[in-house]
Design an enzyme around this catalytic site. Structure first.
Site, short mmCIF file in Angstrom:
data_model
loop_
_atom_site.label_atom_id
_atom_site.label_comp_id
_atom_site.label_asym_id
_atom_site.label_seq_id
_atom_site.Cartn_x
_atom_site.Cartn_y
_atom_site.Cartn_z
N LYS A 71 63.06 45.26 56.95
CA LYS A 71 61.94 45.10 57.69
C LYS A 71 61.67 44.94 59.31
O LYS A 71 60.88 45.23 59.81
CB LYS A 71 60.88 43.98 57.07
CG LYS A 71 60.37 44.36 55.45
CD LYS A 71 59.52 43.21 55.16
CE LYS A 71 59.26 43.44 53.83
NZ LYS A 71 58.01 42.10 53.26
N ASN A 92 56.47 46.75 57.14
CA ASN A 92 56.48 47.19 55.54
C ASN A 92 56.09 48.26 55.25
O ASN A 92 56.05 48.73 54.06
CB ASN A 92 56.14 46.07 54.63
CG ASN A 92 54.53 45.98 54.61
OD1 ASN A 92 53.83 46.20 55.60
ND2 ASN A 92 54.14 45.75 53.44
N ALA A 132 60.56 28.11 56.59
CA ALA A 132 60.49 28.69 57.88
C ALA A 132 61.19 30.07 57.83
O ALA A 132 61.84 30.07 58.96
CB ALA A 132 61.06 27.55 58.99
N ILE A 158 64.99 21.74 59.84
CA ILE A 158 63.96 21.61 60.81
C ILE A 158 64.06 22.56 62.11
O ILE A 158 63.05 23.07 62.51
CB ILE A 158 63.76 20.01 61.28
CG1 ILE A 158 62.44 19.78 61.74
CG2 ILE A 158 64.95 19.66 61.84
CD1 ILE A 158 61.99 18.37 61.87
N LEU A 228 53.57 32.03 47.27
CA LEU A 228 53.89 33.65 47.55
C LEU A 228 54.85 34.16 46.47
O LEU A 228 55.11 35.37 46.32
CB LEU A 228 54.56 33.75 48.93
CG LEU A 228 53.63 33.16 49.97
CD1 LEU A 228 54.31 33.66 51.31
CD2 LEU A 228 52.20 33.82 49.68
P1 NAP Z 1 63.65 33.94 53.82
O1 NAP Z 1 63.72 34.43 55.34
O2 NAP Z 1 65.26 34.06 53.38
O3 NAP Z 1 63.33 32.30 54.14
C1 NAP Z 1 63.79 31.46 52.75
C2 NAP Z 1 63.02 30.28 53.08
O4 NAP Z 1 63.25 29.30 51.72
C3 NAP Z 1 63.71 29.22 54.28
O5 NAP Z 1 62.78 28.50 54.71
C4 NAP Z 1 64.84 28.39 53.30
O6 NAP Z 1 64.84 27.31 53.95
C5 NAP Z 1 63.94 28.16 52.11
N1 NAP Z 1 64.95 27.80 51.03
C6 NAP Z 1 65.85 28.72 50.47
N2 NAP Z 1 66.39 27.87 49.40
C7 NAP Z 1 65.98 26.45 49.46
C8 NAP Z 1 66.31 25.39 48.85
N3 NAP Z 1 67.40 25.50 47.93
N4 NAP Z 1 65.79 24.22 49.20
C9 NAP Z 1 64.81 24.28 50.21
N5 NAP Z 1 64.46 25.15 50.89
C10 NAP Z 1 65.09 26.60 50.43
O7 NAP Z 1 62.52 34.27 52.91
P2 NAP Z 1 61.37 35.16 53.13
O8 NAP Z 1 61.79 36.69 53.35
O9 NAP Z 1 60.71 34.47 54.18
O10 NAP Z 1 60.62 35.03 51.64
C11 NAP Z 1 60.10 33.79 51.47
C12 NAP Z 1 59.43 33.89 50.08
O11 NAP Z 1 58.32 34.72 50.07
C13 NAP Z 1 60.16 34.53 48.71
O12 NAP Z 1 59.89 33.59 47.79
C14 NAP Z 1 59.72 35.79 48.46
O13 NAP Z 1 59.82 35.91 47.12
C15 NAP Z 1 58.02 35.52 48.83
N6 NAP Z 1 57.43 36.96 49.27
C16 NAP Z 1 56.64 37.34 48.67
C17 NAP Z 1 55.81 38.61 48.93
C18 NAP Z 1 54.60 39.12 48.08
O14 NAP Z 1 54.05 40.05 48.32
N7 NAP Z 1 54.06 38.05 47.34
C19 NAP Z 1 56.24 39.33 49.84
C20 NAP Z 1 57.32 39.15 50.60
C21 NAP Z 1 57.93 37.65 50.18
P3 NAP Z 1 66.22 26.94 55.14
O15 NAP Z 1 65.56 27.76 56.47
O16 NAP Z 1 66.39 25.61 55.16
O17 NAP Z 1 67.49 28.01 54.70
#
Ligand code: NAP
Length: 288
Positions: A71, A92, A132, A158, A228
Site C-alpha cells: 500500500k 489501496n 499505532a 508507546i 477493524l
Molecule cells: P500493523 O501496521 O502491523 O500494526 C499492528 C498493530 O497491532 C500495532 O499497533 C502493534 O503494536 C499491535 N499489536 C500486534 N500484536 C500485538 C500484541 N500481541 N499485543 C499488543 N499489540 C499488538 O497492522 P495494520 O496494517 O495497521 O492493521 C491493523 C488491523 O487492521 C489488523 O487487524 C487488520 O486486520 C485490520 N484491517 C482491517 C481492514 C478492513 O477492511 N476491515 C483493512 C485493513 C486492516 P506494536 O506497535 O507495539 O507492535
C-alpha cells in the site's frame, strides 16, 4: 457472465492474497449492474510490484486494489495521487487515467461510510484508538478530518503512538491527540462514554481468545467498540464491549465500503445503501 474482447478487467494485487473476499464484492456488483467486468486476485511476489503495475497498464486493466504489503510502495509507480491518499501515505485503489494509474485510499472513506451506516458519529466525540500501526495512523487522520473532540491513542510500543499523536497535533494546530501505553485508559475521565476503534492484530483468527485489553474497567467506558478485524465475526474485544453494555461492530462493513467506493471510482457510478447491504449479506455468508 459472457467474457469477450470488451470485458473490463480489475484485480487485487498483494502478497499473499489467498483469503481475499474482494472478488465477492466486485463480481457481485458487476452482475448486479450488468457491467461487462471481471475482478480477479493477482498475487504479486516480492520485488515484482513495479512490473505488475506496468503490466496492468499495458493490459489496459481498468483498475486495481492494492493490499498488504504494497500500500505504501505502490505510491512510487503512479502518475497521480489523490490528496487524501497522499496525506495517509497509503494507496489501496488504482484508477486508470491517461498515461497510468491514479492512486486513492478508500479504506478510510470506507470506514467512515461503515460508521455512518451503523449510526456512529465522529464529530465532537472522544475516541480511543487501540494500536499505532499503518491503519491506526490512517484512522487518526480520519478522526481529525471528521472533527473528533479528542483522540486517545494507546499502543504496546508507546513511541509509535507518540509519533502519530505529534503528527495529528501538528496537522490540527492544537493538542487534540494524546499517546499512552496500553494501560493509559486508567488515566481517562471515567464519566465520558468513548468510541473505541480496535486497530491492532490481536484477536484475529486463529488467536481468537485474546483482546489487546482484557480489563473490564476499560470496557465500562466504551459506548461503541469498532473492531477493524472481521475474522472472526465476533472478536473477544467485541464480546467484552457487549458484556459491559456497549454496542460492538466488526470490520466487515469497512471492507465492504472500501470495495464499493473503489467500484464507484472505476465505473463512475454511485451505489445505493440498499445495494451495499445486499453485498454485505453476501460477504457475511461467504465468511460464515
Ligand atoms: P500493523 O501496521 O502491523 O500494526 C499492528 C498493530 O497491532 C500495532 O499497533 C502493534 O503494536 C499491535 N499489536 C500486534 N500484536 C500485538 C500484541 N500481541 N499485543 C499488543 N499489540 C499488538 O497492522 P495494520 O496494517 O495497521 O492493521 C491493523 C488491523 O487492521 C489488523 O487487524 C487488520 O486486520 C485490520 N484491517 C482491517 C481492514 C478492513 O477492511 N476491515 C483493512 C485493513 C486492516 P506494536 O506497535 O507495539 O507492535
Amino acid at each position: 457472465m459472457n467474457i469477450n474482447a470488451k470485458t473490463k478487467v480489475c484485480g487485487l494485487i498483494g502478497y499473499p492474497i489467498g483469503h481475499t473476499m474482494s472478488p465477492v464484492i466486485h463480481n457481485y456488483l458487476a452482475a448486479k449492474y450488468g457491467h461487462n467486468l471481471v475482478y480477479v486476485p493477482l498475487q504479486v511476489e516480492t520485488g515484482k510490484l513495479e512490473a505488475a503495475v506496468k503490466g496492468a497498464d499495458a493490459y489496459n486493466f481498468l483498475g486495481m486494489n492494492v493490499t498488504v504489503p504494497y500500500k505504501a510502495e505502490v505510491l512510487n509507480y503512479l502518475t497521480a495521487i489523490d490528496p487524501l491518499a497522499e496525506s495517509i501515505g497509503a494507496v489501496n485503489t488504482l484508477v486508470r487515467t491517461e498515461g497510468g494509474y491514479k492512486g486513492y485510499n478508500t479504506d478510510m472513506p470506507g470506514l467512515y461510510r461503515a460508521m455512518l451506516s451503523d449510526g456512529i458519529e465522529i464529530e465532537d466525540r472522544e475516541v480511543i484508538i487501540l494500536g499505532a500501526g499503518g491503519v491506526a495512523r490512517a484512522v487518526a487522520i480520519l478522526l481529525l478530518q471528521k472533527k473528533a473532540k479528542k483522540i486517545h491513542i494507546m499502543n504496546r510500543t508507546i513511541e509509535k503512538a507518540r509519533m502519530i499523536a505529534d503528527e495529528i497535533n501538528q496537522k490540527a494546530g492544537k493538542d487534540i491527540c494524546t499517546a499512552y501505553e496500553l494501560e493509559g485508559y486508567k488515566k481517562l475521565d471515567k464519566s465520558c462514554k468513548y468510541l473505541a476503534v480496535q486497530a491492532t492484530n490481536v484477536g484475529m483468527y486463529p488467536e481468537t481468545d485474546k483482546a489487546v485489553i482484557e480489563d473490564m474497567e476499560f470496557y465500562q467506558m466504551i459506548e461503541y467498540g469498532y473492531d477493524l478485524i472481521y475474522n472472526p465475526a465476533q472478536t473477544k474485544f467485541m464480546q467484552c464491549v457487549k458484556n459491559a453494555g456497549g454496542k460492538s461492530f466488526n470490520g466487515l462493513k469497512m471492507l465492504l465500503y472500501q470495495g464499493i467506493i473503489a467500484y464507484e471510482l472505476w465505473n463512475n457510478i454511485s451505489t445505493t445503501e440498499e445495494t451495499a447491504l445486499e453485498v454485505y449479506e453476501k460477504l457475511k455468508k461467504e465468511l460464515a
